[in-house]
Write a protein that holds these residues in place. Structure first.
Motif, short mmCIF file in Angstrom:
data_model
loop_
_atom_site.label_atom_id
_atom_site.label_comp_id
_atom_site.label_asym_id
_atom_site.label_seq_id
_atom_site.Cartn_x
_atom_site.Cartn_y
_atom_site.Cartn_z
N ASP A 134 24.30 -34.15 26.28
CA ASP A 134 24.84 -33.11 25.40
C ASP A 134 23.79 -32.64 24.40
O ASP A 134 23.64 -31.43 24.16
CB ASP A 134 26.07 -33.62 24.67
CG ASP A 134 27.27 -33.81 25.59
OD1 ASP A 134 27.25 -33.26 26.71
OD2 ASP A 134 28.21 -34.53 25.20
N GLY A 135 23.07 -33.58 23.81
CA GLY A 135 22.05 -33.21 22.84
C GLY A 135 20.88 -32.48 23.47
O GLY A 135 20.28 -31.59 22.86
N THR A 136 20.56 -32.86 24.71
CA THR A 136 19.49 -32.18 25.43
C THR A 136 19.88 -30.73 25.68
O THR A 136 19.08 -29.80 25.47
CB THR A 136 19.20 -32.89 26.75
OG1 THR A 136 18.72 -34.22 26.48
CG2 THR A 136 18.14 -32.14 27.56
N MET A 338 20.33 -39.45 30.63
CA MET A 338 20.19 -38.52 31.76
C MET A 338 19.22 -39.09 32.78
O MET A 338 18.08 -39.42 32.43
CB MET A 338 19.65 -37.17 31.28
CG MET A 338 20.57 -36.37 30.42
SD MET A 338 19.89 -34.71 30.06
CE MET A 338 20.32 -33.82 31.56
N PRO A 339 19.63 -39.22 34.04
CA PRO A 339 18.68 -39.63 35.07
C PRO A 339 17.71 -38.49 35.38
O PRO A 339 18.08 -37.31 35.33
CB PRO A 339 19.57 -39.96 36.27
CG PRO A 339 20.81 -39.17 36.05
CD PRO A 339 20.99 -39.05 34.56
N VAL A 340 16.48 -38.86 35.71
CA VAL A 340 15.44 -37.88 36.04
C VAL A 340 14.99 -38.14 37.47
O VAL A 340 14.46 -39.21 37.78
CB VAL A 340 14.23 -37.99 35.09
CG1 VAL A 340 13.19 -36.91 35.42
CG2 VAL A 340 14.67 -37.88 33.64
N PHE A 341 15.23 -37.18 38.36
CA PHE A 341 14.77 -37.27 39.74
C PHE A 341 13.39 -36.63 39.84
O PHE A 341 13.17 -35.53 39.32
CB PHE A 341 15.73 -36.54 40.68
CG PHE A 341 17.10 -37.16 40.77
CD1 PHE A 341 17.36 -38.20 41.64
CD2 PHE A 341 18.14 -36.68 39.99
CE1 PHE A 341 18.62 -38.76 41.74
CE2 PHE A 341 19.41 -37.22 40.07
CZ PHE A 341 19.65 -38.28 40.94
N SER A 342 12.47 -37.30 40.53
CA SER A 342 11.13 -36.74 40.71
C SER A 342 10.47 -37.40 41.91
O SER A 342 10.97 -38.39 42.43
CB SER A 342 10.27 -36.94 39.45
OG SER A 342 10.06 -38.31 39.20
N SER A 343 9.35 -36.83 42.32
CA SER A 343 8.54 -37.31 43.43
C SER A 343 8.95 -36.68 44.76
O SER A 343 9.97 -37.06 45.35
CB SER A 343 8.59 -38.85 43.56
OG SER A 343 7.93 -39.26 44.74
N ALA A 344 8.17 -35.70 45.18
CA ALA A 344 8.35 -35.02 46.47
C ALA A 344 9.73 -34.39 46.60
O ALA A 344 10.35 -34.45 47.66
CB ALA A 344 8.08 -35.98 47.63
N GLN A 345 10.21 -33.78 45.51
CA GLN A 345 11.53 -33.18 45.52
C GLN A 345 11.46 -31.67 45.80
O GLN A 345 10.56 -30.99 45.30
CB GLN A 345 12.24 -33.42 44.19
CG GLN A 345 12.37 -34.89 43.81
CD GLN A 345 13.20 -35.69 44.78
OE1 GLN A 345 14.43 -35.62 44.78
NE2 GLN A 345 12.53 -36.46 45.63
N THR A 346 12.39 -31.17 46.59
CA THR A 346 12.48 -29.74 46.90
C THR A 346 13.93 -29.30 46.80
O THR A 346 14.81 -30.08 46.39
CB THR A 346 11.95 -29.43 48.32
OG1 THR A 346 12.88 -29.95 49.29
CG2 THR A 346 10.58 -30.06 48.55
N ILE A 347 14.20 -28.07 47.24
CA ILE A 347 15.56 -27.54 47.21
C ILE A 347 16.54 -28.39 48.02
O ILE A 347 17.74 -28.35 47.78
CB ILE A 347 15.58 -26.07 47.70
CG1 ILE A 347 14.66 -25.89 48.92
CG2 ILE A 347 15.16 -25.14 46.58
CD1 ILE A 347 15.27 -26.15 50.21
#
Length: 423
Positions: A134-136, A338-347
């Protein structure tokens, strides 16, 4: 409930029942031999107890090197608990108790901590995330949908002005979130103070023109006093987010950042494989992330589905959901992050990520998934946002692409990865 619990998967040449007794004694009132001052009354008041014990199998050889030998090596799951009076609510002392000498015991040939249970009294001295989802969103002017983000690449080598030029391109393209790479700190080629000044000049100028304040997570990781100075510099330039490599600065360093600054804390877990990669020793993410949230992390990296790293998709999914799970076993503050997804991510990965969480309270970081779009960076950002909109509306990504040319081009450009959420 006024006890702390920890659950372990263990293996032992002396059997898990005996090994559990040794673990409980080592981490509370016991030592290698009986001493007069360890009375029954003292042990009843301060001793750790074995709350549950389950045998799961037997191996014929030890999974880890150990001096203690046996004909067989029994495996199982044990939950041990401690009275909070033993240690109080300071997180460093908690770690010494639940993840201290027991990892070195000769009678244990494998040990992995898989969960922690904490009474809500921990919320009295550990305030947790100051912002969360919410704050983000509020800091960004009420953003709707997942945050579409990216990482400055190349990881290192760009100077302050070059970094700012790339940031200008990204904010004009409509990005929501940008972060330093964890390798980009305060080197002579890109000093932290000069980078902050150059980048925030671009972001603030874009905000004045458009009304949208893009969030940039500056890597402030350093010694505690320097991190405080870094936070002060961020405040002076109206920067809203500080990135901290949580394993590098430790729980006390993370808490110092939480107490000193007024920035959203983006927790990067660089070095995580050291704790998690082996099935025979370490700490699981669902256990560890509870402590990072207590210390103040608003965002936490969880890897990505079908990523370049070794973690299988079910582990990534479990990690992501754990960050959004209420913290305390007996109620109280939820301390959600908040979880952060990353690494070789696309649509292709946005819909599965949203589906497993059931909400849009996550950050989705893509590098090549944005930069490599055939129509440019702007189209790459738009395509990811369109994928998020399709997921939110419950429309298949291919169907939505019929009215979304940027998404259609991305589907043709990026190969669909194999995502397997089955254990």
């Amino acid at each position: 409930m006024n006890r702390i619990t920890a659950t372990y998967e263990i293996e032992s040449p002396v059997g898990i029942a005996k090994a559990s007794e040794i673990m409980a004694g080592e981490q509370s009132t016991g030592t290698f031999g009986k001493i007069a001052l360890e009375t029954d009354e003292l042990r009843a008041r301060h001793g750790a107890t074995i709350d549950s014990l389950t045998v799961t199998g037997v191996n014929t050889s030890p999974s880890l090197p150990t001096r203690a030998k046996g004909e067989n090596y029994e495996r199982g799951v044990v939950t041990i608990s401690w009275p909070i009076e033993n240690l109080g609510t300071a997180l460093p002392n908690l770690m010494s108790t639940i993840a201290g000498n027991l990892f070195e015991l000769a009678e244990v040939s494998a040990i992995r901590m898989t969960d922690i249970g904490l009474p809500k009294v921990f919320a009295e001295t550990n305030p947790g995330p100051a912002f969360g989802a919410d704050g983000t969103r509020a800091a960004m002017g009420g953003h709707i949908g997942p945050l579409i983000g990216t990482i400055i690449k190349p990881c290192v080598g760009l100077g302050p002005d070059e970094t700012a030029t790339l940031v200008s391109t990204l904010v004009d393209a409509g990005i929501d979130f940008i972060k330093d790479d964890e390798l980009q700190a305060n080197g002579s080629h890109c000093p932290f103070s000069e980078r902050v000044e150059a980048v925030m000049r671009m972001i603030n100028s874009h905000s004045e023109r458009t009304g949208k304040k893009v969030m940039y997570a500056f890597n402030i990781t350093d010694e505690i006093d320097q991190m405080k100075r870094n936070l002060d510099l961020l405040s002076a330039h109206d920067a809203s987010c500080a990135m901290v490599c949580v394993n590098s600065v430790g729980l006390s360093g993370l808490r110092a950042v939480r107490d000193h600054g007024d920035q959203i804390i983006h927790g990067h877990r660089a070095g995580w494989g050291l704790y998690s990669r082996s099935p025979d020793i370490g700490i699981s993410f669902p256990a560890w992330q509870k402590l990072w949230r207590l210390a103040g992390a608003d965002h936490l990296h969880v890897n990505g589905l079908a990523s370049k790293f070794t973690e299988p998709d079910p582990v990534v999914a479990e990690s992501a959901k754990s960050v959004q799970t209420p913290l305390f076993c007996d109620g109280g503050a939820d301390h959600l992050a908040m979880p952060v997804f990353s690494s070789a991510q696309t649509i292709w990965q946005i819909e599965p990520a949203r589906s497993l969480l059931g909400n849009d309270d996550f950050i989705f970081c893509a590098g090549g998934g944005i930069m490599s779009h055939p129509s440019g960076v702007g189209a790459g950002v738009v395509a990811l946002r369109q994928a998020g909109e399709a997921a939110r509306k419950g429309i298949s990504i291919k169907e939505f692409a019929a009215i979304a040319p940027e998404l259609k081009a991305a589907l043709e450009c990026f190969k669909k990865p194999k995502i397997n959420l089955e254990i």
